[in-house]
Design an enzyme around this catalytic site. Structure first.
Site, mmCIF file in Angstrom:
data_model
loop_
_atom_site.group_PDB
_atom_site.id
_atom_site.type_symbol
_atom_site.label_atom_id
_atom_site.label_comp_id
_atom_site.label_asym_id
_atom_site.label_seq_id
_atom_site.Cartn_x
_atom_site.Cartn_y
_atom_site.Cartn_z
ATOM 1 C CB CYS A 1 103.930 16.940 35.167
ATOM 2 S SG CYS A 1 104.429 18.763 34.981
ATOM 3 C CD GLU B 1 104.018 13.158 35.957
ATOM 4 O OE1 GLU B 1 104.680 12.801 35.153
ATOM 5 O OE2 GLU B 1 104.395 13.768 37.080
ATOM 6 C CE1 TYR C 1 108.830 23.632 27.381
ATOM 7 C CE2 TYR C 1 107.770 21.998 25.884
ATOM 8 C CZ TYR C 1 107.817 23.165 26.469
ATOM 9 O OH TYR C 1 107.052 24.178 26.027
ATOM 10 C CD GLU D 1 115.672 21.688 29.483
ATOM 11 O OE1 GLU D 1 115.856 22.442 30.318
ATOM 12 O OE2 GLU D 1 114.886 20.759 29.487
ATOM 13 C CD GLN E 1 109.872 12.185 34.961
ATOM 14 O OE1 GLN E 1 108.943 12.102 35.720
ATOM 15 N NE2 GLN E 1 109.794 12.687 33.934
ATOM 16 C CG ASP F 1 107.906 15.573 29.928
ATOM 17 O OD1 ASP F 1 106.902 15.783 30.876
ATOM 18 O OD2 ASP F 1 108.706 15.010 30.664
ATOM 19 C CG ASN G 1 114.100 10.396 31.721
ATOM 20 O OD1 ASN G 1 114.876 9.666 32.533
ATOM 21 N ND2 ASN G 1 112.706 10.454 31.676
#
Length: 362
Positions: free
Chosen positions: A320, A354, A214, A235, A186, A295, A219
């Site tokens: 995003c 976002e 994802y 992921e 980020q 995400d 995070n």
């Protein structure tokens, strides 16, 4: 407005305009007033990439307008960049210009920094990096006290390390993350912290399990894990999965498993369309998923993934790209209602915003 120099007096006005625009865009799906998370007006960007403009035997940091790559804007200040980036830029440039080896055919410089003060500098060249370059780069690394990474075509020279360590304080606890150069992180640290805090607040008192698609380097996954019995995260990037595994260990999380699968592959797996060897140690039937967190990239969710997550009681969707999130909401709101709606100002002074929504089964 040039991104390298901003008028912070304009910040609240531009944020209000973004919020008004998104409130109108989301009106067909929710009447909720959005929870708004503003960015620091300056020094908010933790990573930056500069083209290096070579002219008259010296090099300068430069940016270009899209489509105008022969008209550089030489950068003399970068107020959107973190204070760490701004502190490193002048001595780095001075040292590069004092060394023909470091300057010659240098075409890009990247900075990766953290809220906790760590930093990494990547120098990218149109030439092979030899022992002479490495010796000069090591001297520069010692002078700056910051790890230097060299890149050229099919070449990566790691002098010390290729990552930074971030430490984020969220809801009274500090989380540690390994962030690898070249992988996604980020860019706005304070907004990242706000997004994680908001997501945690959406997942209080959850006795069942969490599925995350994802997940990147963990995070969101790692802080949210304490709110659930078990967590399964996916992921596709091998670098991110490896970093996530290290972050899980560094944070002492024991109820979290990460698998290298795309969202499309996980949809096939959970629907038992075909088996995956990467899931051989995972018993999907043992999970009782109450919540799914997504995400996705800017393209949003594909139709099959969107249909798959619609089966879950709660969907936490961080986006995003509000435009593609709105496209997905056209389908998801047939089965779910929006219980919470948030706006995160990741990139001030741009049109980019976002968003986050918590959807609950009707």
């Amino acid at each position: 407005m040039a991104l390298h120099r901003v008028n912070t007096d304009d910040y609240q006005q531009q944020l209000d305009q973004k919020v008004a625009r998104l409130r109108d865009a989301y009106a067909p799906y929710t009447a909720l007033e959005p929870e708004v998370f503003p960015s620091p007006p300056s020094h908010y960007r933790l990573r930056a990439e500069f083209k290096m403009w070579q002219e008259g035997g010296r090099v300068d940091y430069a940016m270009y307008k899209q489509g105008e790559y022969k008209k550089p804007f030489v950068i003399q200040e970068f107020t959107v960049g973190s204070e760490r980036i701004n502190a490193l830029m002048p001595p780095l440039l001075e040292a590069i210009n004092a060394s023909e080896t470091l300057r010659k055919r240098l075409f890009c410089t990247e900075f990766l920094t953290t809220l906790s003060g760590d930093a990494l500098i990547t120098l990218i060249y149109h030439k092979p990096l030899d022992a002479v370059w490495e010796a000069e780069a090591r001297a520069l690394q010692k002078k700056l006290g910051v790890p230097i990474l060299g890149r050229s075509r099919k070449q990566k020279v790691v002098l010390e390390r290729d990552y930074v360590i971030e430490k984020l304080d969220i809801h009274g606890r500090t989380y540690q993350y390994k962030q690898v150069e070249g992988s996604f992180t980020q860019p706005n640290g304070e907004i990242c912290r706000a997004m994680i805090g908001w997501a945690k607040s959406c997942c209080k008192d959850q006795a069942a399990d969490l599925l995350e698609l994802y997940c990147g380097n963990g995070n969101f996954t790692i802080p949210l894990a304490e709110n659930f019995r078990q967590v399964l995260a996916t992921e596709i990037s091998k670098v991110s999965v490896n970093a996530a595994q290290e972050n899980i260990a560094a944070n002492g999380v024991e109820n979290l498993a990460i698998v290298r699968l795309s969202s499309e592959e996980f949809t096939q797996a959970i629907d038992k369309v075909r088996p995956f060897r990467r899931l051989k140690d995972i018993d999907l039937d043992s999970y009782d998923f109450s919540t799914v967190l997504v995400d996705p990239p800017r393209a949003g969710l594909d139709a099959d993934t969107c249909a798959m997550i619609a089966r879950f009681p709660r969907i936490l969707y961080i986006s995003c790209n509000p435009e593609t999130q709105l496209e997905n909401l056209a389908a998801l709101t047939k089965t779910h209602r929006i219980a919470r709606f948030a706006i995160f100002d990741q990139f001030p002074y741009t049109d980019h915003t976002e968003s986050g929504v918590l959807l609950v089964k009707r």
